[in-house]
Design a protein around this motif. Structure first.
Motif, PDB file in Angstrom:
ATOM      1  N   ALA A 156       0.834  -1.210   0.000  1.00 13.46           N
ATOM      2  CA  ALA A 156       0.000   0.000   0.000  1.00 13.46           C
ATOM      3  C   ALA A 156       0.867   1.258   0.000  1.00 13.46           C
ATOM      4  CB  ALA A 156      -0.928  -0.013   1.216  1.00 13.46           C
ATOM      5  N   SER A 157       1.945   1.257   0.784  1.00 13.11           N
ATOM      6  CA  SER A 157       2.750   2.486   0.852  1.00 13.11           C
ATOM      7  C   SER A 157       3.446   2.759  -0.479  1.00 13.11           C
ATOM      8  CB  SER A 157       3.758   2.437   2.004  1.00 13.11           C
ATOM      9  OG  SER A 157       4.619   1.353   1.833  1.00 13.11           O
ATOM     10  N   GLY A 158       3.734   1.698  -1.246  1.00 14.85           N
ATOM     11  CA  GLY A 158       4.323   1.903  -2.568  1.00 14.85           C
ATOM     12  C   GLY A 158       3.300   2.350  -3.592  1.00 14.85           C
ATOM     13  N   ALA A 159       2.066   1.859  -3.443  1.00 14.77           N
ATOM     14  CA  ALA A 159       1.062   2.091  -4.499  1.00 14.77           C
ATOM     15  C   ALA A 159       0.266   3.382  -4.318  1.00 14.77           C
ATOM     16  CB  ALA A 159       0.098   0.903  -4.535  1.00 14.77           C
ATOM     17  N   LEU A 160       0.205   3.914  -3.109  1.00 15.38           N
ATOM     18  CA  LEU A 160      -0.622   5.111  -2.890  1.00 15.38           C
ATOM     19  C   LEU A 160       0.042   6.348  -3.499  1.00 15.38           C
ATOM     20  CD1 LEU A 160      -1.822   4.426   0.747  1.00 15.38           C
ATOM     21  CD2 LEU A 160      -3.318   4.824  -1.237  1.00 15.38           C
ATOM     22  N   GLU A 161      -0.717   7.118  -4.238  1.00 18.34           N
ATOM     23  CA  GLU A 161      -0.197   8.360  -4.829  1.00 18.34           C
ATOM     24  C   GLU A 161      -0.418   9.479  -3.823  1.00 18.34           C
ATOM     25  OE1 GLU A 161      -2.398   8.677  -8.460  1.00 18.34           O
ATOM     26  OE2 GLU A 161      -1.353   6.995  -9.384  1.00 18.34           O
ATOM     27  N   ALA A 162       0.571   9.664  -2.941  1.00 17.45           N
ATOM     28  CA  ALA A 162       0.421  10.644  -1.860  1.00 17.45           C
ATOM     29  C   ALA A 162       1.799  11.100  -1.412  1.00 17.45           C
ATOM     30  CB  ALA A 162      -0.318  10.011  -0.679  1.00 17.45           C
ATOM     31  N   GLY A 163       1.861  12.314  -0.890  1.00 24.16           N
ATOM     32  CA  GLY A 163       3.129  12.812  -0.358  1.00 24.16           C
ATOM     33  C   GLY A 163       3.459  12.200   0.996  1.00 24.16           C
TER      34      GLY A 163
END
Ligand code: NAD
Length: 483
Positions: free
Chosen positions: A431-438
């Protein structure tokens, strides 16, 4: 005055230009009101064109010596600001509660956390290093230095009136820049208090200037000015894009901290009860008026009902009231337009078949109170799932497949913060790799510390505040070579 408790005095509002506090003196003013009671607290003077010109030339003159000052001297002033902020936290916090609405404990915590930001920047500004690049010939030297960019213009919002302004001040001043800052006219006491802290800490005149007025008029004038080299704005995506276009047209650097619509992913293997309670309490912080507030709750099927029950029960139990009253956990919204926005989200949800699990309406007739609200059964195009709510309203959504949840989380143009709850390292890593977020927070809330970078991707902005990245936006690179 006999019997007068100093901490009960609302801030004397003023402009701060060239080291002087400038009160209204015939200038245009606007009313500042308490969002919990509607009471008029004070009148805020607006800057005239002459005031803006004076601030610009003061900042330009001050830059000549401040940009060459020793980092040790800058560090000393920032440390003193931290010390004074701690000393005055109760009074400043009380005034923030009065003109912004958040509970007193949250307002005081905001000031105290800023003391840490000032201290951290005081340390880190001594480490603004360049580098030496190995030359091709032995008699050549190749050096890279980082220099302060120049006079900066900053625009800060009302939700964290102390924190948002202080972060820009310590980064700009720590790197050797000078600054003109327009704070939030709705909640101005924190920024005037900050000017007093820097003034009392011995900041030379002209390094920091505070102006107030009609936001679009001030930003338009300052960004176009040839004296200004860099713009920093925290606020909505729409205004951020307007200001970034203007800054681009005049080739000004920019840092843009804009809105978000932060997804939360709660997986089947999460500690569901803890996640639901933590998230409900985090949701009502500052009545949800937080750019990183969790605002789209994707919960995996097996644990959805249990999560929804605990989350709704916790939100329904939140004590809402005047932030100065003891035991209050959520204050009013900061102004009337936010209540109108919350009502529009609820109306749209109901029109599209959504269900209200708790809340859903304003509270009382005085002040801008809105009940903590949970909405379920929303279609993907509901306003609440596409527009940033910026208030105490939470949509719950069910998912079964993790990839589908990530795709839904990434479907909006925002990319500020995100939250993941799982006991699986594999799921957390995925999830941390796939989420588009800062920012990705896994099983806790750990953003916005002085030593960590804060910023977004996509429409949520450009650049970071905090962390060693904090100074990057205020420095330019100069390459020097000699033989
Ligand atoms: P808004 O967009 O009108 O104002 C947001 C902030 O920007 C205010 O402080 C305002 O004074 C300032 N501003 C507005 N127009 C400006 C201009 N032309 N030049 C310079 N500054 C300008 O919205 P609002 O009703 O005050 O707040 C609601 C929305 O703002 C929310 O939906 C949220 O998206 C956003 N917001 C974001 C943050 C954040 O931390 N990113 C903070 C406050 C508000």
């Amino acid at each position: 005055m006999k019997g007068l408790n100093l901490s009960d005095i609302y801030e004397t509002l003023a402009l701060y230009i060239e080291g002087e506090f400038v009160e209204s003196d015939g200038r245009r003013t606007e009313e500042v009101r308490n969002p919990a009671t509607g009471e008029v607290l004070a009148h805020l003077p607006h800057a005239s064109r002459a005031d803006l010109d004076r601030a610009l030339s003061a900042a330009e003159r001050a830059f000549v010596s401040w940009s060459k000052s020793s980092p040790l001297d800058r560090s000393r002033i920032l440390r003193k600001v931290a010390e004074l902020a701690r000393e005055r936290a109760s009074e400043i916090g009380r005034n923030i509660t009065r003109d912004q609405g958040k509970p007193l404990s949250e307002a005081i915590a905001e000031v105290l956390s800023c003391a840490e930001h000032a201290e951290w920047h005081a340390e880190e500004c001594r480490r603004i290093y360049g580098r030496v690049i190995p030359p091709r010939q032995p008699n050549v030297r190749q050096i890279v230095v980082r220099e302060p960019v120049g006079v900066c213009a900053a625009f800060t919002p009302w939700n964290f009136p102390f924190n948002q302004a202080l972060r820009k001040m310590v980064a700009a001043l720590g790197s050797g820049c000078t600054l003109i800052l327009k704070g939030p006219e709705d909640s101005p006491s924190a920024v005037v208090a900050l000017a007093r802290l820097f003034h009392d800490a011995g900041l030379p005149p002209g390094c920091l200037n505070i102006v107030w007025g009609v936001p679009s008029e001030i930003s338009d004038y300052l960004i176009r000015s040839p004296s200004v080299r860099k713009v920093s704005f925290t606020g909505s995506v729409g205004v951020g894009k307007q200001l970034a276009s203007l800054a681009g047209a005049h080739m000004k650097r920019g840092t843009w901290e804009l809105g978000g619509h932060s997804p939360v992913l709660v997986f089947d293997d999460a500690d569901v009860d803890t996640a639901a309670t933590m998230l409900a309490r985090f949701k009502v912080r500052n009545a949800g008026q937080v750019c990183v507030s969790p605002s789209r709750f994707f919960v995996q099927s097996k644990v959805y009902d249990r999560f929804a029950a605990r989350f709704t029960e916790t939100l329904a139990s939140i004590k809402v009231g005047n932030g100065l009253d003891s035991g209050v956990e959520m204050g009013p919204l900061a102004h009337a337009r936010r209540v109108v926005e919350m009502e529009a989200f609820v109306d749209d949800a109901l029109a599209r078949g959504g269900k209200i699990a708790t809340g859903g309406a304003r509270l009382g007739h005085t002040g801008h109170f809105f009940a903590p609200t949970v909405v379920t059964d929303l279609p993907a195009d509901a306003r609440l799932l596409t527009n940033e709510p910026f208030g105490p309203i939470a949509p719950l959504l069910r998912f079964s497949d993790p990839q589908e949840a990530i795709a839904r989380a990434n479907a909006l143009p925002f990319g500020l913060s995100s939250y993941v709850f799982t006991e699986s390292l594999k799921t957390a890593t995925y999830a941390s790799g796939a989420l588009e977020a800062g920012m990705v927070n896994i099983n806790h809330f750990g953003s916005a510390l002085a030593e960590t970078p804060f910023g977004g991707v996509k429409d949520s902005g450009v650049g970071s505040e905090g962390g060693t990245e904090s100074f990057d936006g205020y420095l330019v690179i100069k390459y020097i070579t000699h033989c």
